[in-house]
Scaffold this motif. Structure first.
Motif, PDB file in Angstrom:
ATOM      1  N   TYR A 233      27.673  53.487  47.090  1.00  0.00           N
ATOM      2  CA  TYR A 233      28.029  54.503  46.103  1.00  0.00           C
ATOM      3  C   TYR A 233      28.816  55.673  46.680  1.00  0.00           C
ATOM      4  CZ  TYR A 233      24.603  52.388  42.896  1.00  0.00           C
ATOM      5  OH  TYR A 233      23.910  51.541  42.080  1.00  0.00           O
ATOM      6  N   ALA A 234      28.683  55.933  47.987  1.00  0.00           N
ATOM      7  CA  ALA A 234      29.300  57.132  48.564  1.00  0.00           C
ATOM      8  C   ALA A 234      29.718  56.867  49.995  1.00  0.00           C
ATOM      9  CB  ALA A 234      28.321  58.307  48.513  1.00  0.00           C
ATOM     10  N   LEU A 235      30.850  57.452  50.390  1.00  0.00           N
ATOM     11  CA  LEU A 235      31.370  57.337  51.744  1.00  0.00           C
ATOM     12  C   LEU A 235      31.878  58.701  52.208  1.00  0.00           C
ATOM     13  CD1 LEU A 235      33.487  54.075  51.281  1.00  0.00           C
ATOM     14  CD2 LEU A 235      31.476  54.261  52.764  1.00  0.00           C
ATOM     15  N   VAL A 236      31.712  58.982  53.506  1.00  0.00           N
ATOM     16  CA  VAL A 236      32.305  60.181  54.078  1.00  0.00           C
ATOM     17  C   VAL A 236      32.541  59.920  55.560  1.00  0.00           C
ATOM     18  CG1 VAL A 236      30.137  61.359  54.716  1.00  0.00           C
ATOM     19  CG2 VAL A 236      32.172  62.710  54.155  1.00  0.00           C
ATOM     20  N   VAL A 237      33.594  60.526  56.106  1.00  0.00           N
ATOM     21  CA  VAL A 237      33.944  60.377  57.516  1.00  0.00           C
ATOM     22  C   VAL A 237      33.802  61.723  58.203  1.00  0.00           C
ATOM     23  CG1 VAL A 237      35.811  59.852  59.140  1.00  0.00           C
ATOM     24  CG2 VAL A 237      35.505  58.440  57.108  1.00  0.00           C
ATOM     25  N   ASN A 238      33.216  61.716  59.408  1.00  0.00           N
ATOM     26  CA  ASN A 238      33.154  62.920  60.232  1.00  0.00           C
ATOM     27  C   ASN A 238      33.467  62.528  61.666  1.00  0.00           C
ATOM     28  OD1 ASN A 238      32.420  65.804  60.675  1.00  0.00           O
ATOM     29  ND2 ASN A 238      30.851  64.871  61.970  1.00  0.00           N
ATOM     30  N   ASN A 239      34.581  63.074  62.182  1.00  0.00           N
ATOM     31  CA  ASN A 239      35.069  62.706  63.509  1.00  0.00           C
ATOM     32  C   ASN A 239      35.233  61.185  63.584  1.00  0.00           C
ATOM     33  OD1 ASN A 239      35.122  65.403  64.325  1.00  0.00           O
ATOM     34  ND2 ASN A 239      32.960  65.349  64.899  1.00  0.00           N
ATOM     35  N   ASP A 240      34.498  60.516  64.473  1.00  0.00           N
ATOM     36  CA  ASP A 240      34.671  59.075  64.620  1.00  0.00           C
ATOM     37  C   ASP A 240      33.538  58.293  63.972  1.00  0.00           C
ATOM     38  OD1 ASP A 240      32.737  59.886  66.362  1.00  0.00           O
ATOM     39  OD2 ASP A 240      33.484  58.775  68.099  1.00  0.00           O
ATOM     40  N   MET A 241      32.792  58.945  63.061  1.00  0.00           N
ATOM     41  CA  MET A 241      31.667  58.279  62.411  1.00  0.00           C
ATOM     42  C   MET A 241      31.904  58.126  60.914  1.00  0.00           C
ATOM     43  SD  MET A 241      28.178  59.563  64.306  1.00  0.00           S
ATOM     44  CE  MET A 241      28.358  61.280  63.829  1.00  0.00           C
ATOM     45  N   LEU A 242      31.531  56.955  60.394  1.00  0.00           N
ATOM     46  CA  LEU A 242      31.621  56.652  58.969  1.00  0.00           C
ATOM     47  C   LEU A 242      30.204  56.561  58.410  1.00  0.00           C
ATOM     48  CD1 LEU A 242      33.115  55.631  56.368  1.00  0.00           C
ATOM     49  CD2 LEU A 242      32.878  53.318  57.330  1.00  0.00           C
ATOM     50  N   PHE A 243      29.940  57.282  57.309  1.00  0.00           N
ATOM     51  CA  PHE A 243      28.641  57.281  56.653  1.00  0.00           C
ATOM     52  C   PHE A 243      28.781  56.618  55.280  1.00  0.00           C
ATOM     53  CE2 PHE A 243      28.886  60.854  59.495  1.00  0.00           C
ATOM     54  CZ  PHE A 243      27.649  60.931  60.107  1.00  0.00           C
ATOM     55  N   ALA A 244      27.797  55.785  54.920  1.00  0.00           N
ATOM     56  CA  ALA A 244      27.817  55.095  53.626  1.00  0.00           C
ATOM     57  C   ALA A 244      26.464  55.257  52.945  1.00  0.00           C
ATOM     58  CB  ALA A 244      28.137  53.617  53.812  1.00  0.00           C
ATOM     59  N   GLY A 245      26.477  55.768  51.714  1.00  0.00           N
ATOM     60  CA  GLY A 245      25.268  55.876  50.912  1.00  0.00           C
ATOM     61  C   GLY A 245      25.113  54.640  50.052  1.00  0.00           C
ATOM     62  N   THR A 246      23.951  54.006  50.101  1.00  0.00           N
ATOM     63  CA  THR A 246      23.787  52.696  49.492  1.00  0.00           C
ATOM     64  C   THR A 246      22.723  52.690  48.392  1.00  0.00           C
ATOM     65  OG1 THR A 246      22.133  51.992  51.127  1.00  0.00           O
ATOM     66  CG2 THR A 246      24.455  51.618  51.654  1.00  0.00           C
ATOM     67  N   GLN A 247      22.696  51.576  47.690  1.00  0.00           N
ATOM     68  CA  GLN A 247      21.834  51.413  46.525  1.00  0.00           C
ATOM     69  C   GLN A 247      20.346  51.434  46.888  1.00  0.00           C
ATOM     70  OE1 GLN A 247      23.043  48.086  44.171  1.00  0.00           O
ATOM     71  NE2 GLN A 247      21.334  48.202  42.741  1.00  0.00           N
ATOM     72  N   ASP A 248      20.005  51.007  48.105  1.00  0.00           N
ATOM     73  CA  ASP A 248      18.590  50.957  48.480  1.00  0.00           C
ATOM     74  C   ASP A 248      18.074  52.283  49.048  1.00  0.00           C
ATOM     75  OD1 ASP A 248      19.752  51.008  50.987  1.00  0.00           O
ATOM     76  OD2 ASP A 248      18.565  49.350  51.803  1.00  0.00           O
ATOM     77  N   GLY A 249      18.903  53.323  49.039  1.00  0.00           N
ATOM     78  CA  GLY A 249      18.479  54.638  49.514  1.00  0.00           C
ATOM     79  C   GLY A 249      18.791  54.928  50.961  1.00  0.00           C
ATOM     80  N   SER A 250      19.375  53.971  51.678  1.00  0.00           N
ATOM     81  CA  SER A 250      19.735  54.168  53.081  1.00  0.00           C
ATOM     82  C   SER A 250      21.102  54.834  53.203  1.00  0.00           C
ATOM     83  CB  SER A 250      19.763  52.826  53.828  1.00  0.00           C
ATOM     84  OG  SER A 250      18.522  52.169  53.745  1.00  0.00           O
TER      85      SER A 250
END
Length: 435
Positions: A233-250
């Motif tokens: 549902y959600a993505l964001v990048v910070n420096n060299d890291m990619l974060f992903a918000g998922t359906q199971d809450g992780s």
């Protein structure tokens, strides 16, 4: 630190008379949306609010993303300016009604777009009681519409250095648009509904069920990142890291390996009990909003959860960092403004109320560099507000609710709605009245 002189120069540039300090103020009738003086001797715009260090709070014009809406800097003295616009004032001349004919009679416009006008056959013209426009308010206008998607537009990306616009949809496709011609020049079928899409530099990241698709628009590098459970549902990048918000809450994290030229799994953040639908980074913190009605604050150095915010009573749909503040919106019909106390914890300093649930936020600047907040509501409108006053600048009407808003370069911004339609908008300098 010539604050008075700085305000005077801004005021004169917007058309106010020089020399008389008592006139250097915002028009009260304009704030109420009722000023009919042309020209008016007072400002039809908010003055820039000075920071405590004496510099203007106004950001440079032309930001292509939300970078002017940055992380937290503790400054509790600034919060007394929030909401001074009343939350519904300052709609601009276009919001009230139209002057018709030589008798100067006023037709009060209903807050609804005329269906006959949409079809091109309204016979009432300016006397129609419904709107013959997709927006009200001054300072921005629609340039064009992009047709092609068959379902909800769930993401819009404008990679840096590219002359192409990318839009993702729940019709399981990403469309590529030529910015010069406005034509669709490519369709990428992904085999799954697009839950979100972002760009960072030349990179594009697309969330679909159980995967994140990655490609580089410059060297055509592509890869698929597995690991998510359910929709991303959600993505964001910070420096060299990619974060992903998922359906199971992780919240899944990948780190870019320069040597191998790929993204590698790095960590998984647990804490939310339902899907993570919004992510933003600011002040070395990651903020996550969830269907469990909470916002979690994560330390980016050790990836520990520092605080859980529980003030919202429904899904936290979108998050945004502006100056030293965090803004959050929810289906509980509120936008909340948070700031860091001396202890470092976030507290609500202002709550803006709407009559409908709020779907997404986007921050940008108008043609004068004034910070603007766009709020998409589930009544098929987008409200535009000055910050920090929340004085209303205008309203955008759509056939179905807007799920994606993206700020672009050179005063452009984009909206994507539930019908699959993408609209291109442009900030234009408001006419300067002559005395």
């Amino acid at each position: 630190m010539d604050l008075d002189g700085g305000n005077k120069r801004v005021y004169q540039r917007l058309g106010g008379p020089s020399g008389d300090p008592k006139h250097q103020k915002v028009c009260y009738h304009w704030q109420a949306g009722k000023c009919n003086r042309h020209p008016c001797p007072f400002l039809h715009s908010e003055l820039p609010t000075p920071n405590v260090n004496g510099t203007s709070s106004k950001r440079p014009h032309g930001s292509a993303d939300n970078s002017g809406f940055s992380g937290h800097r503790r400054n509790p003295h600034f919060n007394n300016t929030w909401g001074r616009g009343g939350g519904r004032g300052g709609g601009g001349r276009g919001a009230g009604g139209g002057v018709v004919g030589g008798d100067m009679s006023v037709v009060r416009k209903a807050e609804k777009v005329c269906n006959y006008w949409i079809q091109g056959n309204c016979n009432f013209g300016e006397r129609c009681k419904f709107l013959h426009s997709w927006n009200t308010g001054d300072g921005f206008s629609m340039l064009t519409q992009l047709e092609g998607h068959q379902k909800v537009v769930s993401g819009i990306a404008f990679p840096s250095g590219s002359d192409k616009l990318y839009t993702g949809s729940t019709d399981e496709s990403v469309r590529v648009w030529d910015c010069q011609s406005g034509q669709c020049v490519g369709v990428i079928n992904l085999g799954g509904e697009v839950g979100c899409m972002i760009s960072e530099g030349p990179w594009i990241f697309v969330g679909i069920p159980n995967f994140v698709k990655v490609w580089n628009t410059q060297n055509k590098f592509e890869m698929s990142l597995n690991g998510p459970v359910g929709q991303v549902y959600a993505l964001v990048v910070n420096n060299d890291m990619l974060f992903a918000g998922t359906q199971d809450g992780s919240i899944l994290i990948w780190k870019f390996n320069i040597v191998a030229n790929c993204f590698e799994p790095a960590a998984s953040l647990k804490g939310h009990t339902r899907g993570v639908v919004s992510l933003v980074v600011g002040a070395n913190r990651l903020y996550s909003g969830s269907m469990d009605n909470t916002i979690r604050v994560w330390n980016l150095e050790n990836l520990e959860c520092l605080q859980t915010l529980t003030d919202h009573t429904s899904v936290v749909m979108s998050l945004l960092c502006w100056e030293q503040f965090l803004l959050s919106c929810s289906l509980d019909k509120t936008v909340k403004v948070w700031y860091a106390t001396e202890s470092g914890n976030l507290e609500v300093t202002y709550t803006h109320n709407e009559e409908h649930g709020i779907l997404t936020l986007c921050g940008m600047h108008d043609a004068h560099g004034k910070p603007i907040l766009l709020c998409s509501l589930n009544d098929n409108t987008v409200r535009l507000y000055d910050l920090p006053s929340f004085a209303e600048r205008g309203k955008i009407f759509t056939k179905q609710e807007v799920r994606a808003i993206k700020a672009g370069p050179n005063g452009l911004f984009f909206t994507g709605d539930g019908t699959g339609q993408v609209k291109v908008w442009n900030w234009t300098p408001e006419p300067i009245p002559t005395i």
